[in-house]
Design an enzyme around this catalytic site. Structure first.
Site, PDB file in Angstrom:
ATOM      1  N   ALA A  84       0.859  -1.187   0.000  1.00  7.80           N
ATOM      2  CA  ALA A  84       0.000   0.000   0.000  1.00  7.80           C
ATOM      3  C   ALA A  84       0.892   1.234   0.000  1.00  7.80           C
ATOM      4  CB  ALA A  84      -0.903   0.013   1.224  1.00  7.80           C
ATOM      5  N   LYS A  95      -4.001   3.186  -2.247  1.00  4.04           N
ATOM      6  CA  LYS A  95      -3.266   2.317  -3.149  1.00  4.04           C
ATOM      7  C   LYS A  95      -3.337   2.899  -4.559  1.00  4.04           C
ATOM      8  CE  LYS A  95      -3.524  -2.051  -3.038  1.00  4.04           C
ATOM      9  NZ  LYS A  95      -2.083  -1.996  -3.258  1.00  4.04           N
ATOM     10  N   GLY A  98       1.351   2.434  -8.080  1.00  4.49           N
ATOM     11  CA  GLY A  98       1.835   1.723  -9.277  1.00  4.49           C
ATOM     12  C   GLY A  98       0.793   1.660 -10.376  1.00  4.49           C
ATOM     13  N   GLU A 104      -6.486  -4.446  -8.320  1.00  7.68           N
ATOM     14  CA  GLU A 104      -6.204  -4.702  -6.899  1.00  7.68           C
ATOM     15  C   GLU A 104      -7.495  -4.642  -6.081  1.00  7.68           C
ATOM     16  OE1 GLU A 104      -1.626  -2.987  -6.664  1.00  7.68           O
ATOM     17  OE2 GLU A 104      -3.259  -1.640  -6.168  1.00  7.68           O
ATOM     18  N   LYS A 122       4.927   3.829   5.549  1.00  4.68           N
ATOM     19  CA  LYS A 122       3.579   3.914   4.967  1.00  4.68           C
ATOM     20  C   LYS A 122       2.492   4.210   6.007  1.00  4.68           C
ATOM     21  CE  LYS A 122       5.251   2.508   0.943  1.00  4.68           C
ATOM     22  NZ  LYS A 122       4.898   1.311   0.256  1.00  4.68           N
TER      23      LYS A 122
HETATM   24  C1  5RP Z   1       0.246  -0.470  -6.796  1.00  2.00           C
HETATM   25  C2  5RP Z   1       0.073  -0.314  -5.337  1.00  2.00           C
HETATM   26  C3  5RP Z   1       1.208  -0.701  -4.457  1.00  2.00           C
HETATM   27  O1  5RP Z   1       0.760  -1.611  -3.514  1.00  2.00           O
HETATM   28  C4  5RP Z   1       1.722   0.515  -3.756  1.00  2.00           C
HETATM   29  O2  5RP Z   1       2.053   1.505  -4.713  1.00  2.00           O
HETATM   30  C5  5RP Z   1       2.960   0.186  -2.898  1.00  2.00           C
HETATM   31  O3  5RP Z   1       4.037  -0.143  -3.723  1.00  2.00           O
HETATM   32  P1  5RP Z   1       5.475  -0.488  -3.164  1.00  2.00           P
HETATM   33  O4  5RP Z   1       5.381  -1.841  -2.540  1.00  2.00           O
HETATM   34  O5  5RP Z   1       6.348  -0.464  -4.401  1.00  2.00           O
HETATM   35  O6  5RP Z   1       5.878   0.576  -2.177  1.00  2.00           O
HETATM   36  O7  5RP Z   1      -0.950   0.088  -4.848  1.00  2.00           O
HETATM   37  O8  5RP Z   1      -0.855  -0.004  -7.516  1.00  2.00           O
END
Ligand code: 5RP
Length: 221
Positions: A84, A95, A98, A104, A122
């Site tokens: 997240a 979220k 990415g 998701e 986070k």
């Molecule tokens: C992708 C997401 C990921 O879970 C979020 O961005 C966290 O990414 P990371 O593990 O690289 O910190 O929601 O859409």
């Protein structure tokens, strides 16, 4: 390895404890989940298979020889494991950093348990410091942006980025998300928004957090 990578790796390793034999495992997207995929590889013949939350995760799972089912082929997913961008004390999440938020959210909804794996950076008291991603149909981009501005928030177009579903992402800045479920519901009413990256109604069931020294099973506030 930089520090936060080390923490992501530790929490991904801890998540493996929650995978049971014969499970179908929902697999999220992102750098934390990439580590989880590495740890899942030795279990590939022990689990029934996985469901992937993005094309990139599907490719990584398959490259590791892990079976990937289409969501339509499975009836129940016992566990969904994903990272997240932000987590509050009620296990509500932002979220979509990415850009994989839509798939998701669908897999989280279809799963019995959502295990969220994050490093301590986070954790927040109030969601919204991280810009809230929303997936939007391309033709609705300007309209949706104007509606967001009316709510006194600042949308920014993630230019050049196209989601796995052929849509665009607007990142909403300057939103103090004091009432996450209300904001998720409100934004879901705007035509053209496909998915809001606020996982408030269906947040995580369990959150594992890594710090410098250990991985903690977070208590809900
Ligand atoms: C992708 C997401 C990921 O879970 C979020 O961005 C966290 O990414 P990371 O593990 O690289 O910190 O929601 O859409």
């Amino acid at each position: 390895m930089i520090n936060s990578d080390h923490k992501k790796q530790a929490v991904a390793r801890a998540a493996i404890e929650y995978v049971e034999y014969d499970d179908i495992v929902g697999v999220g997207t992102g750098s934390t989940v990439d580590y989880f995929i590495e740890y899942l590889k030795p279990l590939k013949n022990k689990i029934s298979g996985t469901v992937a939350s993005s094309i990139s995760t599907k490719e990584k799972l398959e490259a590791n020889g892990i079976k990937v089912f289409d969501l339509n082929e499975v009836s129940e997913i016992p566990i969904y494991i994903d990272g997240a961008d932000e987590v509050n004390g009620n296990f509500q999440l932002i979220k979509g950093g990415g850009g994989a938020l839509t798939r998701e959210k669908i897999i989280a909804a279809a799963s019995k348990k959502f295990l969220c794996i994050v490093d301590e950076s986070k954790l927040v008291d109030v969601l919204g410091r991280f810009p809230l991603p929303i997936e939007v149909l391309p033709m609705a981009r300007s309209y949706v942006a104007r509606e967001i501005i009316k709510k006194e928030a600042m949308p920014s177009w993630r230019e050049g980025f196209v989601t796995d579903n052929g849509n665009i992402i607007l990142d909403i800045n300057h939103m103090d998300i004091i009432e996450p479920i209300k904001i998720e519901n409100d934004l879901n009413q705007i035509p053209g928004i496909v998915t809001v990256g606020l996982f408030a109604k269906r947040g995580a069931d369990q959150v594992l957090v890594s710090n410098e020294k250990e991985v903690i099973n977070l208590e809900k506030k």
